[in-house]
Design a protein around this motif. Structure first.
Motif, PDB file in Angstrom:
ATOM      1  N   LEU A 180       0.847  -1.196   0.000  1.00  0.00           N
ATOM      2  CA  LEU A 180       0.000   0.000   0.000  1.00  0.00           C
ATOM      3  C   LEU A 180       0.882   1.247   0.000  1.00  0.00           C
ATOM      4  O   LEU A 180       1.634   1.487   0.942  1.00  0.00           O
ATOM      5  CB  LEU A 180      -0.915   0.007   1.227  1.00  0.00           C
ATOM      6  CG  LEU A 180      -1.818  -1.225   1.385  1.00  0.00           C
ATOM      7  CD1 LEU A 180      -1.314  -2.105   2.535  1.00  0.00           C
ATOM      8  CD2 LEU A 180      -3.259  -0.830   1.637  1.00  0.00           C
ATOM      9  N   ASP A 181       0.787   2.037  -1.079  1.00  0.00           N
ATOM     10  CA  ASP A 181       1.633   3.215  -1.245  1.00  0.00           C
ATOM     11  C   ASP A 181       0.839   4.487  -0.954  1.00  0.00           C
ATOM     12  O   ASP A 181       0.152   5.021  -1.808  1.00  0.00           O
ATOM     13  CB  ASP A 181       2.203   3.254  -2.660  1.00  0.00           C
ATOM     14  CG  ASP A 181       3.250   4.347  -2.833  1.00  0.00           C
ATOM     15  OD1 ASP A 181       3.734   4.862  -1.802  1.00  0.00           O
ATOM     16  OD2 ASP A 181       3.588   4.689  -3.973  1.00  0.00           O
ATOM     17  N   GLU A 182       0.920   4.975   0.286  1.00  0.00           N
ATOM     18  CA  GLU A 182       0.229   6.183   0.739  1.00  0.00           C
ATOM     19  C   GLU A 182      -1.225   6.221   0.277  1.00  0.00           C
ATOM     20  O   GLU A 182      -1.681   7.220  -0.288  1.00  0.00           O
ATOM     21  CB  GLU A 182       0.977   7.431   0.278  1.00  0.00           C
ATOM     22  CG  GLU A 182       2.444   7.416   0.703  1.00  0.00           C
ATOM     23  CD  GLU A 182       2.966   8.775   1.127  1.00  0.00           C
ATOM     24  OE1 GLU A 182       2.218   9.546   1.718  1.00  0.00           O
ATOM     25  OE2 GLU A 182       4.143   9.024   0.848  1.00  0.00           O
ATOM     26  N   PRO A 183      -2.014   5.172   0.511  1.00  0.00           N
ATOM     27  CA  PRO A 183      -3.371   5.118  -0.035  1.00  0.00           C
ATOM     28  C   PRO A 183      -4.351   6.061   0.633  1.00  0.00           C
ATOM     29  O   PRO A 183      -5.436   6.297   0.084  1.00  0.00           O
ATOM     30  CB  PRO A 183      -3.767   3.658   0.213  1.00  0.00           C
ATOM     31  CG  PRO A 183      -3.014   3.270   1.432  1.00  0.00           C
ATOM     32  CD  PRO A 183      -1.685   3.967   1.299  1.00  0.00           C
ATOM     33  N   LEU A 184      -4.026   6.620   1.786  1.00  0.00           N
ATOM     34  CA  LEU A 184      -4.985   7.448   2.515  1.00  0.00           C
ATOM     35  C   LEU A 184      -4.649   8.935   2.464  1.00  0.00           C
ATOM     36  O   LEU A 184      -5.390   9.748   3.009  1.00  0.00           O
ATOM     37  CB  LEU A 184      -5.042   7.012   3.994  1.00  0.00           C
ATOM     38  CG  LEU A 184      -5.249   5.522   4.263  1.00  0.00           C
ATOM     39  CD1 LEU A 184      -5.376   5.278   5.752  1.00  0.00           C
ATOM     40  CD2 LEU A 184      -6.473   5.002   3.532  1.00  0.00           C
ATOM     41  N   SER A 185      -3.562   9.297   1.801  1.00  0.00           N
ATOM     42  CA  SER A 185      -3.079  10.679   1.876  1.00  0.00           C
ATOM     43  C   SER A 185      -4.015  11.684   1.206  1.00  0.00           C
ATOM     44  O   SER A 185      -3.980  12.869   1.540  1.00  0.00           O
ATOM     45  CB  SER A 185      -1.684  10.789   1.257  1.00  0.00           C
ATOM     46  OG  SER A 185      -1.701  10.390  -0.095  1.00  0.00           O
ATOM     47  N   ALA A 186      -4.873  11.239   0.279  1.00  0.00           N
ATOM     48  CA  ALA A 186      -5.766  12.172  -0.406  1.00  0.00           C
ATOM     49  C   ALA A 186      -7.092  12.360   0.326  1.00  0.00           C
ATOM     50  O   ALA A 186      -7.932  13.168  -0.096  1.00  0.00           O
ATOM     51  CB  ALA A 186      -6.042  11.675  -1.828  1.00  0.00           C
ATOM     52  N   LEU A 187      -7.297  11.644   1.427  1.00  0.00           N
ATOM     53  CA  LEU A 187      -8.556  11.708   2.157  1.00  0.00           C
ATOM     54  C   LEU A 187      -8.493  12.771   3.244  1.00  0.00           C
ATOM     55  O   LEU A 187      -7.430  13.082   3.771  1.00  0.00           O
ATOM     56  CB  LEU A 187      -8.876  10.347   2.796  1.00  0.00           C
ATOM     57  CG  LEU A 187      -8.918   9.145   1.837  1.00  0.00           C
ATOM     58  CD1 LEU A 187      -9.208   7.874   2.621  1.00  0.00           C
ATOM     59  CD2 LEU A 187      -9.952   9.354   0.749  1.00  0.00           C
ATOM     60  N   ASP A 188      -9.668  13.338   3.603  1.00  0.00           N
ATOM     61  CA  ASP A 188      -9.686  14.297   4.703  1.00  0.00           C
ATOM     62  C   ASP A 188      -9.465  13.571   6.025  1.00  0.00           C
ATOM     63  O   ASP A 188      -9.517  12.342   6.106  1.00  0.00           O
ATOM     64  CB  ASP A 188     -11.000  15.085   4.727  1.00  0.00           C
ATOM     65  CG  ASP A 188     -12.220  14.197   4.937  1.00  0.00           C
ATOM     66  OD1 ASP A 188     -12.284  13.507   5.979  1.00  0.00           O
ATOM     67  OD2 ASP A 188     -13.108  14.195   4.074  1.00  0.00           O
TER      68      ASP A 188
END
Length: 355
Positions: free
Chosen positions: A157-165
């Protein structure tokens, strides 16, 4: 032998060393996070494990089999990226089914497996929707289901949550932990977010300049950083300089002298009398003298309201800066320019190996 062994892995791009002799072992079923700033090598390592980046030297061994030169499609690893990479023209159900269809599963087996994955990620009612009709968190669940549907040996998993608030990111952290627990798949997760790493990981590998500086549980990384970089990067630590006098057995720090604590080892922690130390923000209390604590005077130079707590920045008598964390109500009487008495337990002062 560990489930996954990474041995002396090296990768360069011209004069830039992206991976500088990386050694890392991962146990089966573990959730390990690669944590570090941008450009530290964590994504290069993940892509090397996936097979998309070929190392210049070293090896990657999975269950005793050398997979260093194996093609990505032959490794049976799942991948989830920051951008999800869903097929916009396919429904949720068809996106999840795609990896099984490529592997030429029978239709009935595909249908059964997809329904199981829809239940696992809670998207059964949205199975007929297209990605554009989903929220960011729902799209992330589809990407996770698609990566897990064929029972990969590893999920990368490559930074999968970084675009979420923030709120959705915290929800998805809990979802990832649940999926990890329920599937038993080994997770290797890349992030630059310290809180994210703490919240989900069994172990954390901290990267700096293409090297792993420290590996340990979240509590060990937080409580026992091994270098000035780790202590500063993981957050919550105030870095301070000190001087050690071997003749008196004393340390000079925070504008005063104190007897060297039992956990201070001169041969390890001092170089020509110079000492690097750290104190966690939550271990600094406000107030005067108290038995078992060392007191020192500071001047308030900034306040930042951050919800239930307030971040108070102060300057010590030596000119250094410390950050204190106080309950919001307790900080109401604190004003910029005010002199404060602070106190800290000597056993709460940590010491680092010399730079």
């Amino acid at each position: 032998m560990a489930f996954l062994d990474i041995r002396k892995l090296r990768r360069t791009y011209g004069s830039v060393v992206a991976l500088d002799g990386i050694d890392l072992s991962v146990e089966e079923g573990e959730f390990i996070t690669l944590l570090g700033p941008s450009g530290s090598g964590k994504t290069t390592l993940l892509m090397s494990i996936a097979g998309f980046v070929k190392p210049d030297a070293g090896g990657i061994v999975l269950s005793g089999v050398d997979v260093t030169d194996m093609e990505p499609e032959d490794r049976n690893f799942g991948l989830v990226f920051q951008g999800y990479a869903l097929f916009p023209h396919l429904t949720v159900r068809d996106n999840i089914a795609f990896p099984l269809q490529v592997r030429k599963w029978q239709k009935r087996a595909v249908a059964e497996r997809v329904e199981a994955m829809l239940d696992l990620v809670g998207l059964g009612a949205l199975a007929a929707r297209k990605p554009r009709e989903l929220s960011g968190g729902q799209q992330q669940r589809v990407a996770l289901a698609r990566a897990l549907v064929y029972s990969p040996r590893l999920l990368l998993l490559d930074e999968p949550l970084s675009a979420l608030d923030r709120s959705l990111r915290e929800t998805m952290q809990r979802e990832l932990k649940r999926l990890h627990r329920e599937t038993g798949v080994t997770f290797i997760f890349v992030t630059h977010d310290q809180e994210e790493a703490y919240a989900m990981s069994d172990r954390i590998a901290v990267f700096q300049n293409g090297r792993i500086i420290q590996v340990g549980s979240p509590r060990d990384i937080y409580r026992k950083p091994v270098s000035r970089f780790v202590a500063g990067f993981i957050g919550g630590n105030n870095l301070i300089r000190a001087r050690f006098s071997p003749e008196r057995g004393e340390l000079s720090l925070l504008g005063r002298s104190l007897a060297a604590p039992a956990h201070f080892t001169p041969a390890l922690h001092s170089r020509d009398g110079d000492v690097s130390a750290w104190i966690r923000s939550e271990d600094i209390a406000i107030g005067g003298e108290e038995a078992g604590r060392e007191s020192f005077e500071v001047t308030v130079i900034d306040r930042s309201f951050i919800g239930a707590t307030e971040r108070v920045t102060v300057r010590t008598a030596e000119g250094g800066e410390l950050v204190l964390v106080m309950p919001a109500g307790a900080a109401d009487a604190v004003t910029i320019g005010m002199a404060l008495q602070c106190r800290v337990r000597p056993d709460a002062i940590g010491f680092l190996l010399p730079d």
